[in-house]
Design a protein around this motif. Sequence first.
Motif, PDB file in Angstrom:
ATOM      1  N   LYS A   1      13.624  67.624 -67.818  1.00 31.36           N
ATOM      2  CA  LYS A   1      14.487  68.093 -68.886  1.00 31.36           C
ATOM      3  C   LYS A   1      15.636  67.117 -69.111  1.00 31.36           C
ATOM      4  O   LYS A   1      16.203  66.568 -68.164  1.00 31.36           O
ATOM      5  CB  LYS A   1      15.030  69.477 -68.522  1.00 31.36           C
TER       6      LYS A   1
ATOM      7  N   ILE B   1      27.254  71.286 -74.859  1.00 27.66           N
ATOM      8  CA  ILE B   1      26.111  70.928 -74.025  1.00 27.66           C
ATOM      9  C   ILE B   1      24.874  70.974 -74.906  1.00 27.66           C
ATOM     10  O   ILE B   1      24.662  71.945 -75.642  1.00 27.66           O
ATOM     11  CB  ILE B   1      25.951  71.885 -72.828  1.00 27.66           C
TER      12      ILE B   1
ATOM     13  N   SER C   1      20.927  70.969 -74.624  1.00 32.84           N
ATOM     14  CA  SER C   1      19.723  71.072 -73.806  1.00 32.84           C
ATOM     15  C   SER C   1      18.569  70.404 -74.535  1.00 32.84           C
ATOM     16  O   SER C   1      18.484  70.484 -75.763  1.00 32.84           O
ATOM     17  CB  SER C   1      19.398  72.542 -73.528  1.00 32.84           C
TER      18      SER C   1
ATOM     19  N   SER D   1      18.043  67.228 -74.998  1.00 36.81           N
ATOM     20  CA  SER D   1      18.837  66.422 -75.931  1.00 36.81           C
ATOM     21  C   SER D   1      18.048  65.341 -76.643  1.00 36.81           C
ATOM     22  O   SER D   1      18.464  64.840 -77.684  1.00 36.81           O
ATOM     23  CB  SER D   1      20.014  65.789 -75.186  1.00 36.81           C
TER      24      SER D   1
ATOM     25  N   ILE E   1      19.467  66.476 -70.842  1.00 37.44           N
ATOM     26  CA  ILE E   1      20.641  67.170 -71.385  1.00 37.44           C
ATOM     27  C   ILE E   1      21.709  66.137 -71.703  1.00 37.44           C
ATOM     28  O   ILE E   1      21.695  65.010 -71.199  1.00 37.44           O
ATOM     29  CB  ILE E   1      21.204  68.227 -70.408  1.00 37.44           C
TER      30      ILE E   1
ATOM     31  N   GLN F   1      22.949  73.102 -65.407  1.00 34.36           N
ATOM     32  CA  GLN F   1      21.918  72.413 -66.179  1.00 34.36           C
ATOM     33  C   GLN F   1      21.660  71.004 -65.657  1.00 34.36           C
ATOM     34  O   GLN F   1      20.527  70.516 -65.745  1.00 34.36           O
ATOM     35  CB  GLN F   1      22.314  72.372 -67.661  1.00 34.36           C
TER      36      GLN F   1
END
Length: 658
Positions: free
Chosen positions: A253, A311, A313, A315, A255, A244
Motif C-alpha cells: 500500500k 493523508i 491512502s 496515493s 500513502i 497507516q
Amino acid sequence: MARAKPITTQKLKSWFLAGDKDLAMLRAQLTVLSGQLPLMYGILLISSWVLASTHMSIAPDWLTLYPPAIATVIAVLRSIDWLRLDPASLSKQQALTRVRGVIKLSVIISIAFTSWSLMLFKYGHALDKVHVSFYMAVTVISCIFCLGSLPLAALIVTLVVNGTFVCFFLFSDTTFFQAAAVNVTLVCIGMMFVMRQSYCHFCHMVEEQARSKQLIEVNERLANRDSLTDLPNRRAFYNALERQCMEACQSEKTIAAGAIDLDGFKPINDMYGHMVGDLLLKQVGQRLQTLADHIPGVAFFRVGGDEFSLIVSDSGSNEDCRLIGEQICEVMHRPFDVDDSEVSISATVGIAQFDPEKDSFQDVMEKADFALYRGKRTERGTCTIFSEHLHCEQRRVVQVQHALKSGALPDEIAPVFQPIVDIVHDRIIAVEALARWNCASLGNVAPSEFIPIAETSGCVADITKIMLEKSLAAARDWPSALQLSINLSAMDVSNEELLMWIYQRIASSDIAPTRINLEVTETALGAESSKVEQHLRLFRHLGCGVSLDDFGVGHSSLSRLHHLPLTKIKIDKSFVTDLHREARNFKIVKSLLTLARDIELDCIVEGVETEQELTLLRELQVKMVQGYYYSKPVTQEHLIELLSQNDDLSAEGIRQSA
C-alpha cells in the motif's frame, strides 16, 4: 381498586421484563447467558441421566433411554451454539430474537422435564419417588441461578416446574411430599426475590457501563475532533498517520502525507476579528470535508490555527498527489462569503510520499512540512511535491540549522552597513545594519537563506542580540548625527523577553536612543497586533524611531497604520525596480508617498540603483532613499574610511568613494 390493577401489573412486568429497546442490556444478558446456559444444560443432563439410571430396571426403555438421549443431543448442540455466540456483533433485532428464543425454550424445557419426571414418579419404591421429587426441586433451583440475567425465563421455569410440583405433591397422601412441596415453594419464592435484587444490580451495572462507554466515546471524540471545523485534530492525524505507515510497511500500500497553510488568513483575522476568522476556518473545514467526500482515500485534519494536514491512502504517483494538491488550492482560492462579506484567501500545499524502506511517520511529515515551507517561499497558493531536489535542499537546511545552534555564531555573525541618504540635502542621515554570516563549516551564507531558517528554528533572537551588540559598538565610532537602523524579525516582535532585553540594552548604552531606529516588517504586525503596538510604544517613549519595512508588500490596513507608533515607512524595492519603464510601479510609489504624507510619516524608498530611478523619485518629492546607487552594504572598517573622507556626510562624496 380498579385503578390499582394496571399499576400492580406494570410493576410485575417491570420486575421480570427487560427493556426491548435497550441494545446494551440485550447484549449484556446474552453475554451472561452464553456462559451460564451451557452450565444449566450440563446440570440438567447429568441429573437426568443419574435419575434415568436409577429407574432403568423398573421403568421401560422408551422412558429411561430415549428422552435423556434426545435431550443430550439438543443440549449439546445448543451449548455449542451459545459458546460460539458473539453478542457484541448482534444487531438489536438479532439480540431481541435470541432473548425471546430463550424465553420460549424455557417453556418447552420446563414442560418436557416436568412431564418426564412425573411419568417416572409412579415407578419404584418410596426412595425412588423421593429421588424424582429431589430431581424436580434441583431443576428449579439450578434454572433460577442460570437464568438470573433473564428473570422472565426463570419465572416461567419456576411456575411450570414448581407449580406442577406443588400441585402434585401437596395433594398427595404422603405427609413427607406435602411438606416438601411447602418447603420448595418457600425456597423458590425466596430465591426469586434474591434473583430480583441481583437482577436490579445487574441492570444498574449495565446502565453504568453504557454511560461510561458513552462518556468515553464523547471524550474520545473531543480528544480527536476539532470543535470548530469538525475535522479530526492533530492527535487524530498523527495517530492515523502512524497506523497507516505501519500498514504500508507490511503491505504494498502507498500513502502520502500533506501539510496545508492558509495564505492571507491572519490579515483577515486581524482586520475583521476572531469571530470572522473562526467562521472562515469553519467554511474552510466544510470545503475540505466536501472535497474528501469526492476523492477516495483522502482525509483532512486541522492541526492548529490556520494549518491543516491530509493523508492520502493508495496515493499512487507524485502526479496523482499533485492533482489532489491542485484541487485543494483551487477550492481554497474561491471567495468565501463570511458574515455578509466576501473574503479571499489561498492555500499552499506540501505533499510527500511515504517510503517504507527509509521513512518513519515523522520523516514523511517533516518532508511534507519542508515542501510546504519551500512552496510558501517561492510559489504561494500552489502545491509542492517533495522531490529529490527538495531532499537536497532539506539536507542543506539541516546543516544550516546545526551551524546556527553552534557556539561559534557570535564570532561568525557580523554587521555590514548601508547608508540612508537625505536626497534633499544630499547628506547621509543613517545607516542600516544588515547581518552577514561567514560560517566556518559552510562558508558565506546569504541572509535570504539563513534568516528564514533561523526564524523557523528559533535562533533568530540570538542573531538579533549579536547584531544589536556589535552595531551599538560600531556606532560609537560614527558622527553623532548618524543614526543606526536595526531590523527586528516577526519572531523578535512577538518575543516579549527579547524585546525587554533590547529595551534595557539600548537604555544602558552610551548611544542616545534618539539615534536608534527599529525596523519591523508588515508580516511582524500580523500576529497579536495589540501586544506588538504596546511593545513598540515602549521604544517610542524611550526615544527610538520605529520604521515599517518593506511597506506595500504585506497586508497592513490603514486603521492599523494610523494607530501604530511609527515614525517612518520604507517602500519596498520591488516597486522601484524599472520605475522609469513600468508606469504601474510609478503610480504605486506615488500613491504610497501620498499615503505616507497623509498620515504624517517620513518615507524612505529602498532599492534605488540608477540615476533614472533617482530622478523620478526627486520628481515625486521623495526625501530619503537607500540603495546601491549610493553604496552597497559595507563593513565597519570601510564605513569608517568613507566617513573620514567626507566629514560633512556628503552623499555624493560617499557614492564616489564607494
